[in-house]
Design a protein around this motif. Sequence first.
Motif, mmCIF file in Angstrom:
data_model
loop_
_atom_site.group_PDB
_atom_site.id
_atom_site.type_symbol
_atom_site.label_atom_id
_atom_site.label_comp_id
_atom_site.label_asym_id
_atom_site.label_seq_id
_atom_site.Cartn_x
_atom_site.Cartn_y
_atom_site.Cartn_z
ATOM 1 N N TRP A 71 0.832 -1.205 0.000
ATOM 2 C CA TRP A 71 0.000 0.000 0.000
ATOM 3 C C TRP A 71 0.866 1.256 0.000
ATOM 4 C CZ3 TRP A 71 -0.803 4.388 2.830
ATOM 5 C CH2 TRP A 71 -1.984 5.103 2.585
ATOM 6 N N LEU A 72 1.915 1.255 0.821
ATOM 7 C CA LEU A 72 2.818 2.410 0.885
ATOM 8 C C LEU A 72 3.513 2.638 -0.453
ATOM 9 C CD1 LEU A 72 4.419 1.785 4.394
ATOM 10 C CD2 LEU A 72 2.927 3.693 3.782
ATOM 11 N N TYR A 73 3.868 1.556 -1.118
ATOM 12 C CA TYR A 73 4.525 1.669 -2.424
ATOM 13 C C TYR A 73 3.587 2.315 -3.447
ATOM 14 C CZ TYR A 73 6.968 0.301 -6.691
ATOM 15 O OH TYR A 73 7.603 0.315 -7.908
ATOM 16 N N GLU A 74 2.323 1.892 -3.438
ATOM 17 C CA GLU A 74 1.353 2.469 -4.370
ATOM 18 C C GLU A 74 1.069 3.933 -4.046
ATOM 19 O OE1 GLU A 74 0.061 1.134 -7.115
ATOM 20 O OE2 GLU A 74 1.413 -0.558 -6.742
ATOM 21 N N LYS A 75 1.126 4.277 -2.767
ATOM 22 C CA LYS A 75 0.824 5.646 -2.343
ATOM 23 C C LYS A 75 1.985 6.600 -2.657
ATOM 24 C CE LYS A 75 -2.223 7.036 -0.787
ATOM 25 N NZ LYS A 75 -3.355 7.808 -1.382
ATOM 26 N N TYR A 76 3.217 6.200 -2.331
ATOM 27 C CA TYR A 76 4.372 7.091 -2.495
ATOM 28 C C TYR A 76 5.001 7.000 -3.880
ATOM 29 C CZ TYR A 76 4.363 8.266 2.479
ATOM 30 O OH TYR A 76 4.016 8.741 3.716
ATOM 31 N N LYS A 77 4.791 5.863 -4.560
ATOM 32 C CA LYS A 77 5.340 5.619 -5.899
ATOM 33 C C LYS A 77 6.846 5.924 -5.973
ATOM 34 C CE LYS A 77 0.894 6.587 -8.095
ATOM 35 N NZ LYS A 77 0.492 5.174 -7.963
ATOM 36 N N PRO A 78 7.635 5.324 -5.094
ATOM 37 C CA PRO A 78 9.095 5.541 -5.118
ATOM 38 C C PRO A 78 9.750 4.695 -6.199
ATOM 39 C CG PRO A 78 8.570 3.970 -3.431
ATOM 40 C CD PRO A 78 7.245 4.375 -4.039
ATOM 41 N N SER A 79 11.050 4.871 -6.351
ATOM 42 C CA SER A 79 11.777 4.094 -7.354
ATOM 43 C C SER A 79 12.079 2.678 -6.869
ATOM 44 C CB SER A 79 13.087 4.798 -7.735
ATOM 45 O OG SER A 79 13.865 5.065 -6.577
ATOM 46 N N SER A 80 12.019 2.440 -5.551
ATOM 47 C CA SER A 80 12.307 1.089 -5.057
ATOM 48 C C SER A 80 11.434 0.737 -3.859
ATOM 49 C CB SER A 80 13.781 0.954 -4.662
ATOM 50 O OG SER A 80 14.091 1.782 -3.563
ATOM 51 N N LYS A 81 11.164 -0.563 -3.731
ATOM 52 C CA LYS A 81 10.396 -1.119 -2.614
ATOM 53 C C LYS A 81 11.209 -2.259 -2.027
ATOM 54 C CE LYS A 81 6.879 -3.865 -3.467
ATOM 55 N NZ LYS A 81 5.535 -4.418 -3.780
ATOM 56 N N ILE A 82 11.544 -2.169 -0.733
ATOM 57 C CA ILE A 82 12.406 -3.170 -0.101
ATOM 58 C C ILE A 82 11.674 -3.787 1.088
ATOM 59 C CG2 ILE A 82 14.634 -3.615 0.992
ATOM 60 C CD1 ILE A 82 15.687 -1.118 -0.437
ATOM 61 N N PRO A 83 11.383 -5.086 1.021
ATOM 62 C CA PRO A 83 10.664 -5.743 2.121
ATOM 63 C C PRO A 83 11.601 -6.109 3.265
ATOM 64 C CG PRO A 83 11.172 -7.333 0.424
ATOM 65 C CD PRO A 83 11.676 -6.008 -0.081
#
Length: 397
Positions: A71-83
């Motif tokens: 959800w945070l990735y879709e909201k902020y739309k950053p260049s990377s998502k790290i779990p």
Amino acid sequence: MAPKKQAVEEKLQLGRPGNNLKIGVVGLPNVGKSTFFGAIATVEASAENYPFCTIDPQESRVAVPDDRLDWLYEKYKPSSKIPAYLTVFDIAGLVKGASEGAGLGNAFLSHISAVDGIFHVVRAFNDPDVVHVEGEVDPSRDLDIIHRELRLKDIAMLNKYIEANERNIERMGTGGSVEDKKKKDEFAIIIKVRDWVAGDKDVRKGQWSNKEIEVLNQQGLLTAKPVTYLANVSEKDYVRKKNKYLPVIKKWIDENNPGDKLIPFSGVFETTLAGMPDENSKVAYLEENKATSAFPKIITTGYESLNLMHFFTAGEKEVRAWTCRKGAKMTEAARSIHNEIADSLIQVDVMKFVDLKAAGSEADLKAAGKLLIRGKDAIIDDGDVVYFRSGMGRAKK
């Protein structure tokens, strides 16, 4: 004048402190450990039909699934998502007598000693082509064997400590220095723990004081590690959600280690799923069988069994889940990111994930007065979205 409030002693956690904790896959030979590991790590793993095909433990880091991160990735739309990640070790099969060196027992037990938690794989399928090391499928017997070997190894380790220190403790007599008293107290604790394990009870099931936990955490005892039980069923049983061995395994857990989690999975099903060429093929396979993968639940349960949780940082460049222990203070959480941030931490801006999601954006959350300011000694909660303000000249968002 009102009496001063007594400070509540913080309860210590059993186990090695730290955030980079590991979980090992344990069980008898030919129960599906390496098949499980190969599928969960999506790597090639030896799975020949004979005992001890896995001699050196294999290691893999697997991502911990979390819808909040998505959800945070879709909201902020950053260049990377790290779990967040869970480190998993594949450990070769134990056999009866492993605590005394049977098979390759001593080496395997040392591998278990090096991890912080256990995925205990139990065979719950019949297959004449896969030989059972004990002759026939009997989950209760298999569970007894593994737990007995772990306890016997703990007893041997504790007896070794007792034998090495008993004469010196006797010489100290009564009284003595502060250091002597500390050694005598530690010796008494080891005796108490040895007697507990000798009574067919795991260390992790005892009620220990902070003083006792401090001593226990120096020993690396095998039965102190949290256990998640994984029942490996046939593909047919997994899809139809029915297996004759599951009630037997559940009954054993309830009688011997109540409260421990049991998760059914199918090594064959998960291996087939992992081998699909693309995501569309996986979705079609799951829909065809009206089933879901057991791995997200297994990974999350294993992660939580180590008393781990994660918090988030979110911004234009990156959305990331960071691992820390449950009950950690803000400084401990900040140390997951960088020691300098922790050492010079001033305060932390905290957004509760549920509040952020309900508000829809940071701006709306702030307008609603739900941006929280916390000091460095405050406790961080699972799912907090944080902004560390430190004296190192910049903040980590």
